[in-house]
Scaffold this motif. Structure first.
Motif, short mmCIF file in Angstrom:
data_model
loop_
_atom_site.label_atom_id
_atom_site.label_comp_id
_atom_site.label_asym_id
_atom_site.label_seq_id
_atom_site.Cartn_x
_atom_site.Cartn_y
_atom_site.Cartn_z
N ALA A 4 -37.18 7.51 -23.98
CA ALA A 4 -36.72 6.19 -23.52
C ALA A 4 -35.26 6.24 -23.09
O ALA A 4 -34.43 6.89 -23.74
N GLY A 5 -34.95 5.56 -22.01
CA GLY A 5 -33.57 5.56 -21.54
C GLY A 5 -33.31 4.47 -20.52
O GLY A 5 -34.22 3.90 -19.94
N LYS A 6 -32.03 4.21 -20.33
CA LYS A 6 -31.58 3.22 -19.35
C LYS A 6 -30.65 3.88 -18.35
O LYS A 6 -29.73 4.61 -18.72
N LEU A 7 -30.89 3.64 -17.06
CA LEU A 7 -30.01 4.18 -16.02
C LEU A 7 -28.78 3.31 -15.84
O LEU A 7 -27.66 3.80 -15.84
N GLY A 8 -29.00 2.02 -15.66
CA GLY A 8 -27.89 1.14 -15.31
C GLY A 8 -27.60 1.19 -13.83
O GLY A 8 -28.25 1.90 -13.06
N GLU A 9 -26.59 0.46 -13.42
CA GLU A 9 -26.24 0.38 -12.00
C GLU A 9 -25.30 1.52 -11.62
O GLU A 9 -24.37 1.85 -12.37
N ILE A 10 -25.56 2.13 -10.46
CA ILE A 10 -24.66 3.17 -9.95
C ILE A 10 -23.43 2.47 -9.36
O ILE A 10 -23.52 1.77 -8.35
#
Length: 237
Positions: free
Chosen positions: A80-86
């Motif tokens: 499980a993971g979150k990228l977020g905004e570049i």
């Protein structure tokens, strides 16, 4: 021969969903958690629990109750993971960074603590990392920071738990919803890595989740030949 017992976090979509599907097809006993219910996997026999990794106070207790009584794990995949905004780090709010760290790093601490408190044997733990943990490319802010911290978390637990083999593994480019955002919405003019991702999408350099999951299934046993706690990139194995 005992049935493999496998735990995978983040099974509702993408790589986690594909890994769970493949292991279920192989006859393994697969436990998966995520916020959203993967109804197709549950129908296949997935043991599922809804766990919100951003809420440790309530989710840690629910997780401990869910895995209670399971005394061994052959493989734990922290996916499980979150990228977020570049975007530039200077433009990234602290609250966003805190949530990214909560999901990508700190949730794995309380998950592992619960597993080791309740299980007599955990053979292998693989944390899904990223090349972004090493590259320092502009725009990857919280994601790169959190994956670098995840690598160190894995290394530290490897020193504390010598009976378990730990690895952090970068799976390479995978064509998932995360890539849809990167190739359609992220600013390619400002962040050159985004342009490279756009060029890779739809090619062999960016396989779909199921293809990548098959490669990972072959890679996981090979990780046992490397020192516990090491970082590996599947593109270099």
């Amino acid at each position: 021969m005992q049935t493999l017992k496998i735990l995978i976090t983040g099974v509702s979509s993408g790589l986690g969903h594909a890994l769970a599907e493949l292991y279920l097809n192989q006859g393994a006993s697969v436990y998966g958690c995520s916020r959203r219910r993967p109804e197709d996997l549950i129908a296949q026999g997935l043991e599922f629990e809804s766990i919100d990794l951003t809420e440790p106070d309530t989710s840690a207790t629910a997780f401990e109750k869910w895995i209670g009584g399971i005394d061994r794990w052959d493989l734990v995949i922290l996916n499980a993971g979150k990228l977020g905004e570049i975007r530039d780090l200077a433009d990234t709010p602290l609250d966003d960074l805190r949530e990214t760290m909560e999901i990508n790093v700190w949730s794995n601490k309380w998950l592992l603590d619960a597993l080791f408190a309740q299980s007599e044997s955990i053979q292998q733990v693989v944390a899904i990392s990223s090349g972004a943990s090493r590259s320092g490319n502009r725009g990857w802010n919280g994601y790169g920071i959190s994956k670098a911290a995840l690598n160190m978390l894995v290394q530290l637990y490897a020193a504390e738990q010598p009976g378990t083999h730990f690895s952090s593994l970068a799976p390479g480019l995978v064509d998932t919803a995360m890539q849809d955002y990167l190739t359609n919405e992220a600013d390619a003019e400002r962040f050159e890595t985004v342009q490279r991702l756009r060029e890779a999408k739809g090619t062999r350099d960016m396989p779909d989740a199921l293809t990548c999951a098959r490669q990972l299934l072959e890679a996981f046993p090979k990780l046992l030949n490397k020192p516990s706690g090491d970082f590996a990139d599947i593109r270099k194995m």
